[in-house]
Design an enzyme around this catalytic site. Structure first.
Site, PDB file in Angstrom:
ATOM      1  N   GLU A   1      16.301 -41.526  45.981  1.00  0.00           N
ATOM      2  CA  GLU A   1      17.967 -42.482  45.902  1.00  0.00           C
ATOM      3  C   GLU A   1      17.578 -42.404  44.699  1.00  0.00           C
ATOM      4  O   GLU A   1      16.807 -43.344  44.433  1.00  0.00           O
ATOM      5  CB  GLU A   1      17.826 -43.999  47.102  1.00  0.00           C
ATOM      6  CG  GLU A   1      18.774 -44.849  47.259  1.00  0.00           C
ATOM      7  CD  GLU A   1      18.474 -45.424  47.346  1.00  0.00           C
ATOM      8  OE1 GLU A   1      17.913 -46.915  47.418  1.00  0.00           O
ATOM      9  OE2 GLU A   1      19.665 -46.744  47.717  1.00  0.00           O
TER      10      GLU A   1
ATOM     11  N   ASN B   1      26.815 -44.273  46.690  1.00  0.00           N
ATOM     12  CA  ASN B   1      25.093 -44.435  47.082  1.00  0.00           C
ATOM     13  C   ASN B   1      24.795 -42.706  47.152  1.00  0.00           C
ATOM     14  O   ASN B   1      25.101 -42.879  48.740  1.00  0.00           O
ATOM     15  CB  ASN B   1      24.216 -45.843  47.089  1.00  0.00           C
ATOM     16  CG  ASN B   1      23.049 -45.552  47.452  1.00  0.00           C
ATOM     17  OD1 ASN B   1      22.577 -44.160  47.076  1.00  0.00           O
ATOM     18  ND2 ASN B   1      22.310 -46.603  47.667  1.00  0.00           N
TER      19      ASN B   1
ATOM     20  N   CYS C   1      17.825 -44.604  52.377  1.00  0.00           N
ATOM     21  CA  CYS C   1      16.808 -46.091  52.229  1.00  0.00           C
ATOM     22  C   CYS C   1      16.947 -46.952  53.443  1.00  0.00           C
ATOM     23  O   CYS C   1      16.833 -46.706  54.427  1.00  0.00           O
ATOM     24  CB  CYS C   1      17.111 -46.671  51.051  1.00  0.00           C
ATOM     25  SG  CYS C   1      15.538 -48.156  50.388  1.00  0.00           S
TER      26      CYS C   1
END
Ligand code: ING
Length: 315
Positions: A47, A111, A173
């Site tokens: 990530e 993200n 995540c």
């Protein structure tokens, strides 16, 4: 019947604020080559792999904050990674901070992770759905977790992609802790889930109730359960070690559809772990104990998608 593929989890040691994108991309290419030499044709990177985990800091300067985001992918700095993928015929999964500019000039921040195929083409994109942490700084903490300040929840759901001879899914995540993440992909026949993570070894928000060993236990527990309960492979890559003074757990791994960890990183630096994957391995699980079509009882699952928080009955 079997469908074989060698996969790699490419764990990364820390990325400090001063590291340039090109320096980081060089590390990624080195691991891509190492994975290729070990026979891998798919490499999973962490990530926010291109930068430090910046949500640990309060960043009020808009320009500085935008500096952590990619407005195009590939771009000048990441192009060499795409070229290496094409040259070596190795696909990869990469997490990064994505900035999307709308037609009216406003910006949106996600993200994000992409799946790049062996021809170096983007075959799939995912935007993190479960955004952990806070929007406002928490007083008295050693570091913050301000993902809710910097990212909006993903708007793409949990898509799966036919690529690399299989049905591929992604999450990022904190998503890996939620059973819904895997099940939504499981219902689309996912065979391999890729994910990256940045997880502080000590959870600063656990109110002192979490012993140090629990971090790694919960990390693996969540992913092993998700793998088994959906009969899917999980390939997970950490950004590990001491990043800007905060220690992050490693534990990058490849998990079989049986829930077993079949490859595990040993250290906390840049490290490639590979595993031989048979994409047919989960079929017996999906046809027996977790044969969804035969055994699921959706008439009893309504609360899962109609209620967000727990509501205990009145006392
Ligand atoms: N990290 C965390 C995770 O779920 C988190 C969230 C926050 C963990 C605070 C522990 C403490 O592993 C990311 N990047 O989602």
């Amino acid at each position: 019947m079997s469908r074989q593929l060698t996969v790699a989890a490419a764990q990364m040691g820390p990325v400090q604020r001063a590291d340039t994108r090109s320096e980081v991309v060089d590390r990624l290419i080195a691991m891509l080559r190492q994975a290729h030499e070990a026979g891998a044709t798919l490499v999973v990177f962490p990530e926010l792999a291109l930068t430090t985990f910046f949500p640990r800091w309060v960043i009020d300067d808009a320009e500085e904050l935008d500096g952590y985001f990619e407005s195009e992918m590939p771009n000048n700095e990441t192009q060499p990674l795409f070229e290496a993928a094409r040259e070596l015929e190795v696909g990869f999964h990469l997490g990064y901070a994505e900035m999307q500019t709308e037609n009216d000039g406003s910006k949106r921040y996600f993200n994000t992770a992409i799946l790049v195929d062996r021809a170096g083409r983007i075959a799939g994109k995912y935007r993190k759905v479960h955004i952990p942490g806070h929007a406002e700084p928490q007083p008295g903490q050693v570091h913050q977790h301000l993902e809710k300040r910097y990212f909006e929840p993903g708007d793409l759901g949990f898509p799966v992609f036919r690529s690399m001879d299989g049905v591929m899914g992604m999450c990022i995540c904190n998503d890996r802790r939620w059973p819904e993440t895997y099940r939504v992909m499981g219902l689309q026949g996912v065979e391999l889930v890729m994910l990256g993570y940045n997880t502080p070894s000590a959870n600063p928000f656990a109110k002192g109730q979490e012993a140090p060993h629990l971090g790694m236990f919960h990390n693996h527990l969540s992913m092993q359960a998700g793998a088994y309960q959906n009969g899917t492979w999980v390939v997970a890559a950490a950004k590990a070690g001491m990043e800007e003074g905060i220690h992050h757990m490693g534990g990058s791994c490849v998990i079989a559809p049986t829930g077993e960890i079949v490859a595990l990183a040993q250290g906390e630096g840049d490290e490639v772990v590979t595993a031989q994957v048979d994409l047919e391995r989960g079929v017996y699980i999906r046809e027996t104990i977790f044969n969804f079509a035969a055994h699921r009882r959706i008439e009893h699952y309504g609360l899962i998608s109609s209620r967000t928080g727990a509501e205990p009955p009145p006392a």
